[in-house]
Design an enzyme around this catalytic site. Structure first.
Site, PDB file in Angstrom:
ATOM      1  N   SER A   8      34.482   3.463 115.741  1.00 35.83           N
ATOM      2  CA  SER A   8      34.699   4.511 116.732  1.00 35.83           C
ATOM      3  C   SER A   8      35.839   5.423 116.294  1.00 35.83           C
ATOM      4  CB  SER A   8      35.023   3.897 118.094  1.00 35.83           C
ATOM      5  OG  SER A   8      35.336   4.939 118.989  1.00 35.83           O
ATOM      6  N   HIS A  33      30.688   6.365 115.161  1.00 33.18           N
ATOM      7  CA  HIS A  33      30.541   6.446 116.613  1.00 33.18           C
ATOM      8  C   HIS A  33      31.535   7.483 117.137  1.00 33.18           C
ATOM      9  CE1 HIS A  33      29.356   5.006 120.597  1.00 33.18           C
ATOM     10  NE2 HIS A  33      30.629   5.146 120.949  1.00 33.18           N
ATOM     11  N   ASP A  35      32.969   9.567 120.445  1.00 27.04           N
ATOM     12  CA  ASP A  35      33.082   9.554 121.905  1.00 27.04           C
ATOM     13  C   ASP A  35      33.521  10.913 122.425  1.00 27.04           C
ATOM     14  OD1 ASP A  35      32.527   6.756 122.528  1.00 27.04           O
ATOM     15  OD2 ASP A  35      34.346   6.331 121.376  1.00 27.04           O
ATOM     16  N   MET A  37      34.459  12.889 125.754  1.00 23.81           N
ATOM     17  CA  MET A  37      34.876  12.651 127.147  1.00 23.81           C
ATOM     18  C   MET A  37      35.363  13.952 127.772  1.00 23.81           C
ATOM     19  SD  MET A  37      37.184   9.284 126.535  1.00 23.81           S
ATOM     20  CE  MET A  37      36.592   7.889 125.581  1.00 23.81           C
ATOM     21  N   HIS A  66      28.253   9.646 121.630  1.00 23.51           N
ATOM     22  CA  HIS A  66      28.222   9.032 122.964  1.00 23.51           C
ATOM     23  C   HIS A  66      28.864  10.011 123.942  1.00 23.51           C
ATOM     24  CE1 HIS A  66      30.120   5.585 125.597  1.00 23.51           C
ATOM     25  NE2 HIS A  66      29.185   6.252 126.249  1.00 23.51           N
ATOM     26  N   MET A  68      30.262  11.047 127.337  1.00 16.58           N
ATOM     27  CA  MET A  68      30.782  10.605 128.634  1.00 16.58           C
ATOM     28  C   MET A  68      31.168  11.866 129.396  1.00 16.58           C
ATOM     29  SD  MET A  68      32.885   7.401 127.124  1.00 16.58           S
ATOM     30  CE  MET A  68      32.675   8.058 125.482  1.00 16.58           C
ATOM     31  N   MET A 137      27.822  -0.533 127.763  1.00 13.95           N
ATOM     32  CA  MET A 137      29.280  -0.456 127.860  1.00 13.95           C
ATOM     33  C   MET A 137      29.822  -1.835 128.216  1.00 13.95           C
ATOM     34  SD  MET A 137      29.865   2.526 126.952  1.00 13.95           S
ATOM     35  CE  MET A 137      31.631   2.190 126.981  1.00 13.95           C
ATOM     36  N   ASP A 175      29.392  -1.407 123.111  1.00 19.12           N
ATOM     37  CA  ASP A 175      30.487  -0.447 122.992  1.00 19.12           C
ATOM     38  C   ASP A 175      31.675  -0.861 123.854  1.00 19.12           C
ATOM     39  OD1 ASP A 175      31.994   1.733 122.399  1.00 19.12           O
ATOM     40  OD2 ASP A 175      30.737   3.182 123.465  1.00 19.12           O
TER      41      ASP A 175
HETATM   42  C1  DX5 Z   1      35.111   3.732 125.347  1.00 23.21           C
HETATM   43  C2  DX5 Z   1      34.393   4.269 124.159  1.00 23.21           C
HETATM   44  C3  DX5 Z   1      34.346   3.333 123.008  1.00 23.21           C
HETATM   45  C4  DX5 Z   1      35.686   3.013 122.428  1.00 23.21           C
HETATM   46  C5  DX5 Z   1      35.622   1.619 121.889  1.00 23.21           C
HETATM   47  O1  DX5 Z   1      34.964   4.621 126.391  1.00 23.21           O
HETATM   48  O2  DX5 Z   1      33.046   4.567 124.499  1.00 23.21           O
HETATM   49  O3  DX5 Z   1      33.474   3.804 121.999  1.00 23.21           O
HETATM   50  O4  DX5 Z   1      36.090   3.902 121.417  1.00 23.21           O
HETATM   51  O5  DX5 Z   1      36.879   1.250 121.494  1.00 23.21           O
HETATM   52  P1  DX5 Z   1      37.321  -0.254 121.273  1.00 23.21           P
HETATM   53  O6  DX5 Z   1      36.446  -0.812 120.196  1.00 23.21           O
HETATM   54  O7  DX5 Z   1      38.752  -0.110 120.871  1.00 23.21           O
HETATM   55  O8  DX5 Z   1      37.133  -0.979 122.578  1.00 23.21           O
HETATM   56 ZN    ZN Z   2      31.536   4.997 122.859  1.00 21.10          ZN
END
Ligand code: DX5
Ligand code: ZN
Length: 215
Positions: A8, A33, A35, A37, A66, A68, A137, A175
Site C-alpha cells: 500500500s 495498492h 488508496d 480518500m 481503492h 474511499m 476491509m 486490506d
Molecule cells: C486503509 C487502506 C489500506 C491501508 C492498509 O483505509 O485501505 O489500504 O493502507 O494499511 P496497513 O497495511 O498498514 O493496515
Molecule cells: Zn486500501
C-alpha cells in the site's frame, strides 16, 4: 496456492516516492495498492490524480486503486485514463452497484467491490458473477497501521461458499492489518490478494518483507 502481494503506497515516504516505487518494481510484489480518500467517505484525505500520474509513470506493475470516496461513479473514466488496472468502489458508497461495476469494466478495468467491516458480504450475492475482486476491509478504512479485525476470516469463508454455490470466481483481497503473523492463515482461509502498508514500509528492509510475505 498462488496469491498476490499489493504493497500500500499510503505508507510510502512521499518525499522519496520514486525510490519507494522502484523498490516495489524491483521486489516480488505483484500490484501497487493505491488508496484514494476524500475526507467525506472516510475521516482522512490521501491524494488524487496529481500523485497518481507520477505513480503510473514510474510503476512497472498493475495499479490496484481503492476508492474511499463518495460518488465514485463520477470519476470512473478519470481513473481509467490515469492508468488503473483494478478499480474498487465501496458498496456503501454506491446506490447502483451493478451499474458501477459495468461502468468500470466498460472503461477497460477490472471491477472490485470494497466492503467495510460492518457490511455483510452476503450483500454481494447478486453481483457475485459480475465483479472481478472483493476488497475485504479488515480495518475501518481511513488509515494505515491499524489492527486486524478477526471477523474477516469468517467473511472469507462466506465468500468461498458463495463462489462454490454460484459457480463464480473473483479475487478475495484483504486490506488492513496484514502482518507476517496473520498472512499465512489468511491465504489458507482463501484470500488471493494481500494488501500490506505498515508491515512493508514500517520494516527495516521493505523488499525483504515483501519476499517474506510471498513465502
Ligand atoms: C486503509 C487502506 C489500506 C491501508 C492498509 O483505509 O485501505 O489500504 O493502507 O494499511 P496497513 O497495511 O498498514 O493496515
Ligand atoms: Zn486500501
Amino acid at each position: 496456492m498462488s496469491y498476490k502481494i499489493a504493497p500500500s503506497v499510503l505508507s510510502a515516504d512521499f518525499g522519496n516516492l520514486q525510490r519507494d516505487i522502484e523498490m516495489i518494481n524491483n521486489s516480488e510484489a505483484d500490484w501497487f495498492h493505491i488508496d484514494i480518500m476524500d475526507g467525506v467517505f472516510v475521516p482522512n484525505i490521501s491524494f488524487g490524480f496529481s500523485v497518481l500520474a507520477p505513480l503510473k509513470k514510474h510503476a512497472t506493475k498493475p495499479l490496484d486503486v481503492h476508492l474511499m470516496i463518495v460518488n465514485p461513479d463520477q470519476y470512473i473514466t478519470r481513473f481509467a485514463e490515469a492508468g488503473a488496472a483494478v478499480l474498487s468502489v465501496h458498496i456503501e458508497a454506491c446506490n447502483h452497484l451493478h451499474r458501477s461495476i459495468q461502468a468500470i469494466k466498460g472503461a477497460g478495468m477490472k471491477a472490485g467491490v470494497a466492503v467495510n467491516p460492518h457490511t455483510s458480504v452476503l450483500n454481494l450475492e447478486d453481483v457475485a458473477g459480475d465483479m472481478d475482486l472483493v476488497c475485504l476491509m479488515s480495518v475501518n478504512p481511513g488509515f494505515g497501521g491499524q489492527s486486524f479485525i478477526d471477523n474477516t476470516y469468517r467473511k472469507i469463508e462466506q465468500l468461498k461458499n458463495m463462489q462454490a454455490r454460484l459457480g463464480v470466481a473473483f479475487d478475495i483481497e484483504i486490506d488492513g492489518g496484514v502482518t507476517l503473523h496473520n498472512y499465512k492463515k489468511l491465504i489458507d482461509t482463501g484470500a488471493t490478494v494481500l494488501v500490506a502498508g505498515n508491515t512493508v514500509f514500517g520494516s527495516a528492509n521493505p523488499s525483504a518483507t515483501i519476499s517474506a510475505l510471498k513465502q
